[in-house]
Write a protein that holds these residues in place. Structure first.
Motif, PDB file in Angstrom:
ATOM      1  N   HIS A  18       7.418  -4.469  -6.524  1.00  0.00           N
ATOM      2  CA  HIS A  18       8.620  -4.235  -5.714  1.00  0.00           C
ATOM      3  C   HIS A  18       8.645  -5.122  -4.478  1.00  0.00           C
ATOM      4  O   HIS A  18       7.696  -5.872  -4.195  1.00  0.00           O
ATOM      5  CB  HIS A  18       8.726  -2.755  -5.325  1.00  0.00           C
ATOM      6  N   GLY A  19       9.739  -5.031  -3.712  1.00  0.00           N
ATOM      7  CA  GLY A  19       9.944  -5.921  -2.584  1.00  0.00           C
ATOM      8  C   GLY A  19       9.727  -5.292  -1.225  1.00  0.00           C
ATOM      9  O   GLY A  19       9.138  -4.215  -1.090  1.00  0.00           O
ATOM     10  N   LEU A  20      10.211  -5.974  -0.192  1.00  0.00           N
ATOM     11  CA  LEU A  20      10.059  -5.561   1.197  1.00  0.00           C
ATOM     12  C   LEU A  20      10.697  -4.196   1.426  1.00  0.00           C
ATOM     13  O   LEU A  20      11.812  -3.939   0.962  1.00  0.00           O
ATOM     14  CB  LEU A  20      10.706  -6.600   2.113  1.00  0.00           C
ATOM     15  N   TRP A  21      10.012  -3.340   2.161  1.00  0.00           N
ATOM     16  CA  TRP A  21      10.440  -1.964   2.421  1.00  0.00           C
ATOM     17  C   TRP A  21      10.526  -1.138   1.140  1.00  0.00           C
ATOM     18  O   TRP A  21      11.065  -0.049   1.137  1.00  0.00           O
ATOM     19  CB  TRP A  21      11.794  -1.901   3.138  1.00  0.00           C
ATOM     20  N   GLY A  22      10.015  -1.661   0.049  1.00  0.00           N
ATOM     21  CA  GLY A  22      10.209  -1.023  -1.237  1.00  0.00           C
ATOM     22  C   GLY A  22       9.117  -0.040  -1.607  1.00  0.00           C
ATOM     23  O   GLY A  22       8.152   0.189  -0.868  1.00  0.00           O
ATOM     24  N   ASN A  23       9.278   0.544  -2.774  1.00  0.00           N
ATOM     25  CA  ASN A  23       8.303   1.457  -3.356  1.00  0.00           C
ATOM     26  C   ASN A  23       8.530   1.456  -4.866  1.00  0.00           C
ATOM     27  O   ASN A  23       9.532   0.925  -5.350  1.00  0.00           O
ATOM     28  CB  ASN A  23       8.452   2.859  -2.765  1.00  0.00           C
ATOM     29  N   PRO A  24       7.600   2.008  -5.635  1.00  0.00           N
ATOM     30  CA  PRO A  24       7.739   1.984  -7.094  1.00  0.00           C
ATOM     31  C   PRO A  24       9.051   2.556  -7.613  1.00  0.00           C
ATOM     32  O   PRO A  24       9.528   2.136  -8.679  1.00  0.00           O
ATOM     33  CB  PRO A  24       6.538   2.825  -7.556  1.00  0.00           C
ATOM     34  N   ASN A  25       9.656   3.480  -6.872  1.00  0.00           N
ATOM     35  CA  ASN A  25      10.919   4.061  -7.339  1.00  0.00           C
ATOM     36  C   ASN A  25      12.041   3.035  -7.431  1.00  0.00           C
ATOM     37  O   ASN A  25      12.989   3.217  -8.192  1.00  0.00           O
ATOM     38  CB  ASN A  25      11.344   5.205  -6.412  1.00  0.00           C
ATOM     39  N   HIS A  26      11.959   1.960  -6.662  1.00  0.00           N
ATOM     40  CA  HIS A  26      12.981   0.914  -6.723  1.00  0.00           C
ATOM     41  C   HIS A  26      13.010   0.251  -8.109  1.00  0.00           C
ATOM     42  O   HIS A  26      14.018  -0.361  -8.482  1.00  0.00           O
ATOM     43  CB  HIS A  26      12.722  -0.150  -5.663  1.00  0.00           C
ATOM     44  N   SER A  52       3.473   0.090  -0.860  1.00  0.00           N
ATOM     45  CA  SER A  52       4.694   0.866  -0.668  1.00  0.00           C
ATOM     46  C   SER A  52       5.103   0.946   0.801  1.00  0.00           C
ATOM     47  O   SER A  52       4.270   0.952   1.710  1.00  0.00           O
ATOM     48  CB  SER A  52       4.500   2.291  -1.205  1.00  0.00           C
ATOM     49  N   GLY A  53       6.434   0.994   1.018  1.00  0.00           N
ATOM     50  CA  GLY A  53       6.995   1.237   2.338  1.00  0.00           C
ATOM     51  C   GLY A  53       6.608   0.198   3.368  1.00  0.00           C
ATOM     52  O   GLY A  53       6.695  -1.011   3.136  1.00  0.00           O
ATOM     53  N   ASN A  54       6.141   0.668   4.521  1.00  0.00           N
ATOM     54  CA  ASN A  54       5.821  -0.224   5.626  1.00  0.00           C
ATOM     55  C   ASN A  54       4.585  -1.080   5.373  1.00  0.00           C
ATOM     56  O   ASN A  54       4.302  -2.006   6.146  1.00  0.00           O
ATOM     57  CB  ASN A  54       5.646   0.581   6.916  1.00  0.00           C
ATOM     58  N   PHE A  55       3.846  -0.792   4.306  1.00  0.00           N
ATOM     59  CA  PHE A  55       2.693  -1.617   3.967  1.00  0.00           C
ATOM     60  C   PHE A  55       3.129  -3.019   3.536  1.00  0.00           C
ATOM     61  O   PHE A  55       2.312  -3.933   3.487  1.00  0.00           O
ATOM     62  CB  PHE A  55       1.868  -0.945   2.862  1.00  0.00           C
ATOM     63  N   THR A  56       4.429  -3.189   3.214  1.00  0.00           N
ATOM     64  CA  THR A  56       4.917  -4.523   2.861  1.00  0.00           C
ATOM     65  C   THR A  56       4.986  -5.431   4.084  1.00  0.00           C
ATOM     66  O   THR A  56       5.183  -6.638   3.941  1.00  0.00           O
ATOM     67  CB  THR A  56       6.311  -4.443   2.208  1.00  0.00           C
ATOM     68  N   TYR A  57       4.839  -4.881   5.284  1.00  0.00           N
ATOM     69  CA  TYR A  57       4.794  -5.705   6.494  1.00  0.00           C
ATOM     70  C   TYR A  57       3.510  -6.537   6.572  1.00  0.00           C
ATOM     71  O   TYR A  57       3.425  -7.491   7.349  1.00  0.00           O
ATOM     72  CB  TYR A  57       4.845  -4.823   7.745  1.00  0.00           C
ATOM     73  N   MET A 150       9.968 -10.140  13.639  1.00  0.00           N
ATOM     74  CA  MET A 150      10.321  -8.728  13.536  1.00  0.00           C
ATOM     75  C   MET A 150       9.682  -8.025  12.348  1.00  0.00           C
ATOM     76  O   MET A 150       9.863  -6.824  12.180  1.00  0.00           O
ATOM     77  CB  MET A 150      11.844  -8.582  13.438  1.00  0.00           C
ATOM     78  N   LEU A 151       8.958  -8.747  11.510  1.00  0.00           N
ATOM     79  CA  LEU A 151       8.418  -8.150  10.293  1.00  0.00           C
ATOM     80  C   LEU A 151       6.927  -8.410  10.146  1.00  0.00           C
ATOM     81  O   LEU A 151       6.412  -8.545   9.047  1.00  0.00           O
ATOM     82  CB  LEU A 151       9.163  -8.686   9.063  1.00  0.00           C
ATOM     83  N   SER A 152       6.231  -8.516  11.260  1.00  0.00           N
ATOM     84  CA  SER A 152       4.789  -8.716  11.270  1.00  0.00           C
ATOM     85  C   SER A 152       4.402  -9.938  10.419  1.00  0.00           C
ATOM     86  O   SER A 152       5.109 -10.940  10.412  1.00  0.00           O
ATOM     87  CB  SER A 152       4.080  -7.447  10.771  1.00  0.00           C
TER      88      SER A 152
END
Length: 443
Positions: A18-26, A52-57, A150-152
């Protein structure tokens, strides 16, 4: 979401990233679609959860290592229960396409592809060239400077302002270096396919998702779109996606004309409206959240580097070059990103005329791409950075099957292209998934 399967017969592993801000549900609809076509006896599906989530930063490197760890762990788990994986495929959505490319390089360097055959590598709306706006104009400069911070780590890498390890180059440039483990691993796949939105993608525009130095879809009112038979109104024919507009044959509905008019006549308006209306609320919230998440991401990365996050990073820090070398936040980012306008090079400038520039060589070794040389018009070259031109050349050298996608019944084509949620407005994305499975995915 659990569509991986319980059969011990499947020898083909498909990894969905999945992508940025994403999770497997996407990727749930994609996974369901795969499972409907290929039963558990034929295909084992893995959707990594570690990013998942903020870990994509945390960046493409850390994300890629997490995915690599989950893949190796899954293969070992299956082996222990008597199931042998002999083939592997990757699907990357948005940032996930870059994370997948990184993981592929690691897996190949660790000898995984010596025993497991790489089959499909597919990306959907993935910014292969980064997300920096071609630099012409003060507002583009401002966006490229501010957006990158803005996205680490992920933001710095997507805007290519980072210096990756001791290479002195941005990570994305290293990822596309023809001598790198990443290109060498990517080249081993039987088929590389990408799908790129031509309009309404507020996160990643066509030039970067389509790995192109030109954008023939800037003014849809002046061209006729050629669709693939059986996929009309959505998938364009990659051999000749556009043709001169027949004035006797209207191309757009009234809705499309109004929509396009608002995008062209008032093309700059969103930027100023964002400043006036979003600055006090949306941008403030986005900036505060970005600061918080960047701080947390930096702390996670430090723990990760010390081996305190469940993965020993040293296991994946292989030589890079064989030659020695959430909704509101996402919406605010996409709104500002989409307000930036691409700029173009003047014909005959140094970037275009340089003997080693992509314009002086064939853009692809695929027969499908050769058909694009005879397009009915010659759109101007985007004002990309020199290293982005080199990235286009290196990535095209391995050969891609590129499909422009015309999602126009919904404004959020970035989410619709993979049917990120099963909502009524995303039916066009189901056409994309059907084409991918019927025409491109090799089992």
């Amino acid at each position: 979401m659990d569509h991986n399967g319980t059969s011990q017969e499947a020898e083909h592993l498909c990894v969905l990233v999945h992508g940025l801000w994403g999770n497997p549900n996407h990727l749930e609809v994609m996974a369901k679609t795969l499972r409907q076509k290929y039963p558990a006896e034929q295909l084992h599906i893995l959707v990594p959860k570690g990013n998942s989530g903020n870990f994509t930063y945390d960046g493409i490197e850390v994300g890629g290592e997490r995915v690599c760890y989950e893949i190796e762990d899954e293969i070992e788990t299956l082996k222990n229960r008597g199931q042998q994986i002999k083939r592997i495929s990757f699907v990357g959505y948005s940032l996930g396409g870059l994370v997948a490319r990184y993981a592929v390089g690691l897996l190949d360097s660790r000898g995984v592809f010596d025993n497991i055959e790489p089959v499909n590598f597919s990306t959907f709306a993935s910014p292969h060239l980064g997300v920096r706006t071609p630099l012409r104009g003060w507002h583009n400069h401002i966006w490229n400077v501010l957006g990158a911070r803005m996205l680490s780590a992920s933001g710095r890498q997507l805007f290519t302002i980072d210096k990756f390890r001791d290479t002195g180059k941005p990570l994305l440039e290293v990822l596309a270096d023809s001598d790198s483990i990443f290109i060498k691993g990517l080249a081993k796949f039987k088929r590389r396919t990408l799908y790129a939105n031509i309009i309404n993608d507020r996160s990643a525009v066509y030039y970067t998702t389509g790995i192109a130095k030109q954008d023939p879809f800037v003014n849809l009112g002046k061209i006729k779109l050629n669709y693939l038979e059986g996929y009309s109104d959505v998938i364009l024919d990659p051999r000749q996606p556009v043709a001169p507009l027949d004035s006797e044959e209207p191309q757009f509905s009234i809705y499309e004309r109004v929509l396009k008019s608002s995008q062209t006549t008032f093309g700059r308006l969103p930027f100023f409206l964002a400043i006036i209306f979003l600055l006090p609320i949306g941008i403030a919230a986005f900036t505060i959240n970005a600061g918080i998440q960047s701080f947390r991401s930096t702390r996670r990365i430090k723990l990760y580097e010390r081996g305190l996050a469940g993965i020993e990073p040293g296991n994946y820090r292989v030589p890079l070059l064989f030659s020695g070398m959430r909704d509101a936040v996402e919406g605010a980012f996409e709104g500002l990103n989409s307000s930036q306008s691409n700029e173009y090079l003047v014909e005959g400038t140094e970037e275009e005329s340089a003997p080693d520039s992509p314009s002086s060589k064939s853009s692809s070794h695929e027969s499908m791409e050769k058909g694009n040389e005879n397009r009915p018009h010659d759109p101007p070259t985007l004002a990309l950075a020199p290293y982005q031109f080199r990235m286009v050349q290196a990535l095209d050298s391995v050969g891609w099957r590129k499909y422009p996608v015309h999602i126009h019944k919904v404004m959020h084509s970035h989410a619709a292209i993979i049917v990120r949620s099963d909502r009524k407005g995303f039916e066009e994305g189901k056409v994309v998934l059907r084409h991918w499975l019927d025409e491109e995915f090799i089992i």
